[in-house]
Design a protein around this motif. Structure first.
Motif, PDB file in Angstrom:
ATOM      1  N   ILE A 168       0.859  -1.191   0.000  1.00 19.16           N
ATOM      2  CA  ILE A 168       0.000   0.000   0.000  1.00 19.16           C
ATOM      3  C   ILE A 168       0.894   1.240   0.000  1.00 19.16           C
ATOM      4  N   VAL A 169       0.702   2.080  -0.993  1.00 21.64           N
ATOM      5  CA  VAL A 169       1.476   3.325  -1.094  1.00 21.64           C
ATOM      6  C   VAL A 169       0.514   4.490  -0.881  1.00 21.64           C
ATOM      7  N   VAL A 170       0.770   5.274   0.149  1.00 21.26           N
ATOM      8  CA  VAL A 170      -0.138   6.368   0.526  1.00 21.26           C
ATOM      9  C   VAL A 170       0.555   7.712   0.307  1.00 21.26           C
ATOM     10  N   HIS A 171      -0.141   8.599  -0.394  1.00 25.63           N
ATOM     11  CA  HIS A 171       0.343   9.964  -0.594  1.00 25.63           C
ATOM     12  C   HIS A 171      -0.437  10.887   0.326  1.00 25.63           C
ATOM     13  N   ILE A 172       0.264  11.531   1.241  1.00 22.22           N
ATOM     14  CA  ILE A 172      -0.349  12.527   2.116  1.00 22.22           C
ATOM     15  C   ILE A 172      -0.043  13.898   1.519  1.00 22.22           C
ATOM     16  N   TYR A 173      -1.105  14.623   1.188  1.00 22.64           N
ATOM     17  CA  TYR A 173      -0.948  15.854   0.423  1.00 22.64           C
ATOM     18  C   TYR A 173      -1.871  16.941   0.968  1.00 22.64           C
ATOM     19  N   GLU A 174      -1.771  18.075   0.339  1.00 19.43           N
ATOM     20  CA  GLU A 174      -2.670  19.188   0.633  1.00 19.43           C
ATOM     21  C   GLU A 174      -2.727  20.047  -0.624  1.00 19.43           C
ATOM     22  N   ASP A 175      -3.881  20.616  -0.884  1.00 19.25           N
ATOM     23  CA  ASP A 175      -4.042  21.470  -2.055  1.00 19.25           C
ATOM     24  C   ASP A 175      -3.123  22.681  -1.963  1.00 19.25           C
ATOM     25  N   GLY A 176      -2.524  23.023  -3.108  1.00 23.86           N
ATOM     26  CA  GLY A 176      -1.683  24.212  -3.154  1.00 23.86           C
ATOM     27  C   GLY A 176      -0.242  23.981  -2.754  1.00 23.86           C
ATOM     28  N   ALA A 211      -4.050  13.950  12.229  1.00 20.37           N
ATOM     29  CA  ALA A 211      -2.720  14.219  12.781  1.00 20.37           C
ATOM     30  C   ALA A 211      -2.070  15.324  11.954  1.00 20.37           C
ATOM     31  N   ARG A 212      -2.810  16.403  11.789  1.00 22.69           N
ATOM     32  CA  ARG A 212      -2.347  17.482  10.920  1.00 22.69           C
ATOM     33  C   ARG A 212      -1.065  18.116  11.445  1.00 22.69           C
ATOM     34  N   ASP A 213      -0.881  18.112  12.741  1.00 27.05           N
ATOM     35  CA  ASP A 213       0.327  18.711  13.309  1.00 27.05           C
ATOM     36  C   ASP A 213       1.580  17.930  12.914  1.00 27.05           C
ATOM     37  N   ARG A 214       1.394  16.658  12.613  1.00 30.02           N
ATOM     38  CA  ARG A 214       2.532  15.834  12.196  1.00 30.02           C
ATOM     39  C   ARG A 214       2.819  15.979  10.705  1.00 30.02           C
TER      40      ARG A 214
END
Length: 245
Positions: free
Chosen positions: A136-144, A177-180
């Motif tokens: 399983i490959v997970v991309h943690i991202y955010e717009d912009g 866990a946005r702080d991480r």
């Protein structure tokens, strides 16, 4: 005396139905071609050609030797190569065998697209409940965030190329866990197998050029041995060989 005996044995061997060596194999094939032809569908002239081609005479006969060593006539060429449909059938059969082989060797579930995870609970459930053999490959991202869009696009392509790998993406704000996962460490890649984290890459876009694509991400993951061998490679190779032929 010994030479005469050896020549006699050689001539007896050449008179057998089965030959060895390239010329012997060709002669056997020609004989088989003659025997397999429908007697009503082959003109007598072509039958005679095949008979001569499949039955070379003694080496002592100069005329026979010349007939055997002569260049192939147009009639002979057309007769041997007229079964183009048989070649196409053989190619189709070969391709089907390759497909069957890959189906038998491809174990585990198949995906083929990128999963959008909406919550932290869904993220944990995906990791814990997926089969142990699945990567399983997970991309943690955010717009912009720089590099996140390009990585998402790359995942879309890789998910098709590697259907046995589960590609997922989730916004950092949805992980719980946005702080991480601040913008300083995005985009981040996490790789799991059997419920365990086996690799993680923060700010992974720094590993690539200003513009990068699926091939760059694929090469990067392969450097760490995180992707299996592509299933379609063998099939592509077979199709290329068929096109060349």
């Amino acid at each position: 005396m010994e030479e005469a005996k050896s020549q006699s044995l050689e001539e007896d061997f050449e008179g057998q139905a089965t030959h060895t060596g390239p010329k012997g194999v060709i002669n056997d094939w020609r004989k088989f071609k003659l025997e397999s032809e429908d007697s009503d569908s082959v003109p007598p002239s072509k039958k005679e050609i095949l008979r001569q081609m499949s039955s070379p005479q003694s080496r002592d006969n100069k005329d026979s030797k010349e007939r055997f060593s002569r260049k192939m006539s147009i009639q002979e060429y057309e007769l041997i190569h007229r079964d183009k449909e048989d070649e196409n059938c053989l190619r189709k059969y070969r391709r089907q065998c390759m497909q069957d082989m890959h189906q038998k060797l491809s174990f585990g579930p198949r995906y083929g697209f990128v999963y959008e995870l909406e919550t932290g609970e869904q993220f944990l459930e995906t990791i814990e409940k997926e089969q142990k053999i699945t990567t399983i490959v997970v991309h943690i991202y955010e717009d912009g965030i720089k590099g996140c869009d390009a990585l998402n696009s790359s995942f879309t392509c890789l998910a098709v190329e590697y259907p046995m790998v589960k590609f997922c993406k989730i916004k950092a704000s949805n992980t719980g866990a946005r702080d991480r996962f601040s913008s300083d460490v995005l985009p981040t890649l996490l790789v799991y197998k059997g419920g365990e984290l086996i690799s993680n890459f923060i700010s992974v876009s720094e590993q690539f050029a200003e513009e990068f694509f699926a091939g760059d991400v694929e090469s990067f993951l392969n450097e760490y041995g995180l992707l299996p061998e592509r299933e379609i490679h063998a099939l592509d190779q077979t199709n290329m060989e068929e096109d060349i032929e």
